[in-house]
Motif scaffolding. Structure first.
Motif, PDB file in Angstrom:
ATOM      1  N   ALA A 135       0.971  -1.109  -0.048  1.00 57.68           N
ATOM      2  CA  ALA A 135       0.083   0.023   0.081  1.00 57.68           C
ATOM      3  C   ALA A 135       0.769   1.293   0.082  1.00 57.68           C
ATOM      4  CB  ALA A 135      -1.034   0.025   1.127  1.00 57.68           C
ATOM      5  N   ALA A 136       1.860   1.274   0.786  1.00 54.72           N
ATOM      6  CA  ALA A 136       2.788   2.427   0.894  1.00 54.72           C
ATOM      7  C   ALA A 136       3.419   2.740  -0.465  1.00 54.72           C
ATOM      8  CB  ALA A 136       3.897   2.200   2.042  1.00 54.72           C
ATOM      9  N   VAL A 137       3.757   1.698  -1.093  1.00 49.59           N
ATOM     10  CA  VAL A 137       4.352   1.767  -2.362  1.00 49.59           C
ATOM     11  C   VAL A 137       3.565   2.334  -3.551  1.00 49.59           C
ATOM     12  CG1 VAL A 137       5.564   0.556  -4.382  1.00 49.59           C
ATOM     13  CG2 VAL A 137       6.317  -0.085  -2.148  1.00 49.59           C
ATOM     14  N   THR A 138       2.320   1.834  -3.474  1.00 48.22           N
ATOM     15  CA  THR A 138       1.066   2.351  -4.347  1.00 48.22           C
ATOM     16  C   THR A 138       0.948   3.969  -4.166  1.00 48.22           C
ATOM     17  OG1 THR A 138      -0.787   1.982  -2.996  1.00 48.22           O
ATOM     18  CG2 THR A 138      -0.018   0.197  -4.606  1.00 48.22           C
ATOM     19  N   LYS A 190      -4.085   8.829   4.846  1.00 50.80           N
ATOM     20  CA  LYS A 190      -4.514   9.002   6.369  1.00 50.80           C
ATOM     21  C   LYS A 190      -5.523   7.865   6.794  1.00 50.80           C
ATOM     22  CE  LYS A 190      -4.098  14.021   5.920  1.00 50.80           C
ATOM     23  NZ  LYS A 190      -2.622  13.774   5.067  1.00 50.80           N
ATOM     24  N   LEU A 191      -6.018   7.492   5.898  1.00 47.33           N
ATOM     25  CA  LEU A 191      -6.974   6.079   6.503  1.00 47.33           C
ATOM     26  C   LEU A 191      -6.091   5.148   6.632  1.00 47.33           C
ATOM     27  CD1 LEU A 191     -10.037   6.325   4.149  1.00 47.33           C
ATOM     28  CD2 LEU A 191      -9.945   6.542   6.393  1.00 47.33           C
ATOM     29  N   MET A 192      -5.229   4.882   5.994  1.00 41.78           N
ATOM     30  CA  MET A 192      -3.925   3.637   6.024  1.00 41.78           C
ATOM     31  C   MET A 192      -3.419   3.849   7.298  1.00 41.78           C
ATOM     32  SD  MET A 192      -1.360   2.218   3.184  1.00 41.78           S
ATOM     33  CE  MET A 192      -0.252   3.715   3.362  1.00 41.78           C
ATOM     34  N   VAL A 193      -2.871   5.018   7.495  1.00 40.10           N
ATOM     35  CA  VAL A 193      -1.907   5.121   8.837  1.00 40.10           C
ATOM     36  C   VAL A 193      -2.605   4.895   9.863  1.00 40.10           C
ATOM     37  CG1 VAL A 193      -0.587   6.936   9.774  1.00 40.10           C
ATOM     38  CG2 VAL A 193      -0.210   6.424   7.370  1.00 40.10           C
ATOM     39  N   ALA A 232       1.215  24.110   1.474  1.00 40.25           N
ATOM     40  CA  ALA A 232       1.479  23.252   0.666  1.00 40.25           C
ATOM     41  C   ALA A 232       2.543  22.142   1.246  1.00 40.25           C
ATOM     42  CB  ALA A 232       2.198  23.884  -0.549  1.00 40.25           C
ATOM     43  N   VAL A 233       2.708  20.864   0.561  1.00 42.99           N
ATOM     44  CA  VAL A 233       3.350  19.728   1.362  1.00 42.99           C
ATOM     45  C   VAL A 233       4.977  20.494   1.420  1.00 42.99           C
ATOM     46  CG1 VAL A 233       4.360  17.449   1.019  1.00 42.99           C
ATOM     47  CG2 VAL A 233       2.030  18.140   0.650  1.00 42.99           C
ATOM     48  N   HIS A 234       5.494  20.227   2.701  1.00 44.34           N
ATOM     49  CA  HIS A 234       7.066  20.859   3.021  1.00 44.34           C
ATOM     50  C   HIS A 234       7.768  19.512   3.325  1.00 44.34           C
ATOM     51  CE1 HIS A 234       9.828  22.488   5.583  1.00 44.34           C
ATOM     52  NE2 HIS A 234       9.614  23.410   4.790  1.00 44.34           N
ATOM     53  N   TRP A 235       8.954  19.856   3.030  1.00 41.22           N
ATOM     54  CA  TRP A 235       9.942  18.437   3.572  1.00 41.22           C
ATOM     55  C   TRP A 235       9.722  17.932   4.794  1.00 41.22           C
ATOM     56  CZ3 TRP A 235      13.334  18.524   7.216  1.00 41.22           C
ATOM     57  CH2 TRP A 235      13.624  19.942   7.975  1.00 41.22           C
ATOM     58  N   LEU A 236       9.364  18.682   5.785  1.00 41.54           N
ATOM     59  CA  LEU A 236       9.159  18.171   7.009  1.00 41.54           C
ATOM     60  C   LEU A 236       7.985  16.958   7.012  1.00 41.54           C
ATOM     61  CD1 LEU A 236       9.127  21.102   9.559  1.00 41.54           C
ATOM     62  CD2 LEU A 236      10.403  19.071   9.701  1.00 41.54           C
ATOM     63  N   GLY A 237       6.792  17.339   6.278  1.00 41.35           N
ATOM     64  CA  GLY A 237       5.907  16.236   6.082  1.00 41.35           C
ATOM     65  C   GLY A 237       6.208  15.024   5.421  1.00 41.35           C
ATOM     66  N   LYS A 238       7.240  15.330   4.269  1.00 37.80           N
ATOM     67  CA  LYS A 238       7.560  14.155   3.658  1.00 37.80           C
ATOM     68  C   LYS A 238       8.504  13.204   4.450  1.00 37.80           C
ATOM     69  CE  LYS A 238       7.559  16.157  -1.174  1.00 37.80           C
ATOM     70  NZ  LYS A 238       6.714  15.422  -1.664  1.00 37.80           N
ATOM     71  N   PHE A 239       9.343  13.919   5.496  1.00 38.72           N
ATOM     72  CA  PHE A 239      10.345  13.133   6.255  1.00 38.72           C
ATOM     73  C   PHE A 239       9.165  12.390   7.165  1.00 38.72           C
ATOM     74  CE2 PHE A 239      14.182  15.812   5.265  1.00 38.72           C
ATOM     75  CZ  PHE A 239      14.840  14.594   4.577  1.00 38.72           C
ATOM     76  N   LYS A 240       8.238  13.241   7.796  1.00 34.05           N
ATOM     77  CA  LYS A 240       7.461  12.331   8.549  1.00 34.05           C
ATOM     78  C   LYS A 240       6.751  11.204   7.920  1.00 34.05           C
ATOM     79  CE  LYS A 240       3.362  13.465   8.572  1.00 34.05           C
ATOM     80  NZ  LYS A 240       2.250  12.609   8.119  1.00 34.05           N
ATOM     81  N   THR A 241       6.441  11.452   6.558  1.00 36.44           N
ATOM     82  CA  THR A 241       5.496  10.375   6.141  1.00 36.44           C
ATOM     83  C   THR A 241       6.608   9.292   5.877  1.00 36.44           C
ATOM     84  OG1 THR A 241       4.058  11.842   4.761  1.00 36.44           O
ATOM     85  CG2 THR A 241       4.347   9.627   3.933  1.00 36.44           C
ATOM     86  N   ALA A 242       7.635   9.421   5.612  1.00 41.05           N
ATOM     87  CA  ALA A 242       9.009   8.341   5.365  1.00 41.05           C
ATOM     88  C   ALA A 242       8.892   7.636   6.664  1.00 41.05           C
ATOM     89  CB  ALA A 242      10.056   8.974   4.786  1.00 41.05           C
ATOM     90  N   ALA A 243       9.111   8.427   7.804  1.00 42.01           N
ATOM     91  CA  ALA A 243       9.520   7.643   8.944  1.00 42.01           C
ATOM     92  C   ALA A 243       8.195   6.879   9.258  1.00 42.01           C
ATOM     93  CB  ALA A 243       9.755   8.827  10.158  1.00 42.01           C
ATOM     94  N   GLN A 244       7.058   7.174   9.094  1.00 41.55           N
ATOM     95  CA  GLN A 244       5.760   6.378   9.526  1.00 41.55           C
ATOM     96  C   GLN A 244       5.760   5.238   8.717  1.00 41.55           C
ATOM     97  OE1 GLN A 244       2.631   9.839  10.441  1.00 41.55           O
ATOM     98  NE2 GLN A 244       2.495   8.838   8.714  1.00 41.55           N
ATOM     99  N   MET A 245       5.898   5.416   7.368  1.00 42.22           N
ATOM    100  CA  MET A 245       5.987   4.309   6.401  1.00 42.22           C
ATOM    101  C   MET A 245       7.208   3.276   6.544  1.00 42.22           C
ATOM    102  SD  MET A 245       3.341   4.968   4.760  1.00 42.22           S
ATOM    103  CE  MET A 245       2.024   6.062   4.189  1.00 42.22           C
ATOM    104  N   LEU A 291      11.899   4.851  15.120  1.00 43.00           N
ATOM    105  CA  LEU A 291      11.118   5.598  13.958  1.00 43.00           C
ATOM    106  C   LEU A 291       9.584   6.244  14.091  1.00 43.00           C
ATOM    107  CD1 LEU A 291      12.255   3.597  10.647  1.00 43.00           C
ATOM    108  CD2 LEU A 291      13.021   5.837  11.448  1.00 43.00           C
ATOM    109  N   ILE A 292       8.747   5.497  15.042  1.00 40.85           N
ATOM    110  CA  ILE A 292       7.445   5.989  15.126  1.00 40.85           C
ATOM    111  C   ILE A 292       7.676   6.996  16.065  1.00 40.85           C
ATOM    112  CG2 ILE A 292       6.826   4.584  17.342  1.00 40.85           C
ATOM    113  CD1 ILE A 292       4.700   5.269  14.021  1.00 40.85           C
ATOM    114  N   VAL A 293       8.667   7.129  17.138  1.00 42.52           N
ATOM    115  CA  VAL A 293       9.020   8.325  18.003  1.00 42.52           C
ATOM    116  C   VAL A 293       9.476   9.633  16.923  1.00 42.52           C
ATOM    117  CG1 VAL A 293      10.508   9.249  19.682  1.00 42.52           C
ATOM    118  CG2 VAL A 293       9.413   6.989  19.986  1.00 42.52           C
ATOM    119  N   ILE A 294      10.248   9.186  16.215  1.00 42.12           N
ATOM    120  CA  ILE A 294      10.823  10.120  15.065  1.00 42.12           C
ATOM    121  C   ILE A 294       9.616  10.697  14.570  1.00 42.12           C
ATOM    122  CG2 ILE A 294      12.113  10.731  13.092  1.00 42.12           C
ATOM    123  CD1 ILE A 294      14.366   8.788  14.450  1.00 42.12           C
TER     124      ILE A 294
END
Length: 189
Positions: A47-50, A77-80, A125-138, A162-165
């Motif tokens: 799902a994360a790859v999709t 958001k539903l998936m996470v 708009a999406v910022h690099w912080l949000g992208k890093f957060k998403t990567a850490a979650q995924m 990683l979930i704490v990060i």
């Protein structure tokens, strides 16, 4: 409503949520030797790859749409949130971390919707912080779903760190988005 491969991948991601959740309702006899955790982790990774693939294909094939731009973050958001609720039930994630991540997702979604309504969506708009957060979650979530050592690496430890990060980045990125939106919020209040 347009229908194309990127949107189909987003719908697939949404359809995988009941599959992942359903695995934890199977009788214990069916899920011996960590099979359930492995299947859930693999399904979450797919799902994360999709999530990455649908955006990449939409941009590459010039198949972006307003509906796709709406549906993609909803699916994420539903998936996470579903995965965090499973992990919370299993005792693999702290309730405060789950609350922070889910609460931020709701708050920022509402903020983005409101900012779009007033014509100021570019300020959130999406910022690099949000992208890093998403990567850490995924990365954290499948590690916490799998929960077993993998090639000598403790997925528990990797996932827990990683979930704490991700939670820290969640708060940081929420503050960033609120700061960017604050001038518009003050002007409208």
């Amino acid at each position: 409503m347009p229908f194309n491969i990127p949107i189909a991948l987003t719908w697939l991601r949404i359809a995988m949520i009941p599959l992942i959740v359903g695995l934890y309702y199977l009788p214990d006899a069916w899920t011996a030797s960590g099979w359930r955790d492995c299947a859930a982790a693999i399904a979450f990774i797919v799902a994360a790859v999709t999530d990455w693939l649908d955006g990449w294909l939409a941009r590459r094939w010039n198949q972006t749409s307003a509906f796709g731009a709406f549906l993609d973050p909803v699916a994420d958001k539903l998936m996470v949130c579903a995965a965090l609720l499973i992990l919370l039930d299993l005792g693999r994630v702290d309730s405060l971390i789950a609350l922070v991540i889910i609460g931020r997702e709701i708050a920022i979604s509402a903020l983005r919707e409101w900012m779009a309504k007033i014509g100021a969506s570019s300020s959130v708009a999406v910022h690099w912080l949000g992208k890093f957060k998403t990567a850490a979650q995924m990365i954290a979530i499948p590690c916490l779903l799998y929960w077993q050592p993998l090639e000598g690496v403790s997925t528990r430890v990797v996932g827990s760190v990683l979930i704490v990060i991700a939670a820290i980045l969640t708060v940081w990125s929420m503050c960033y988005y609120l700061k960017k939106a604050w001038p518009e919020i003050r002007a409208r209040a």
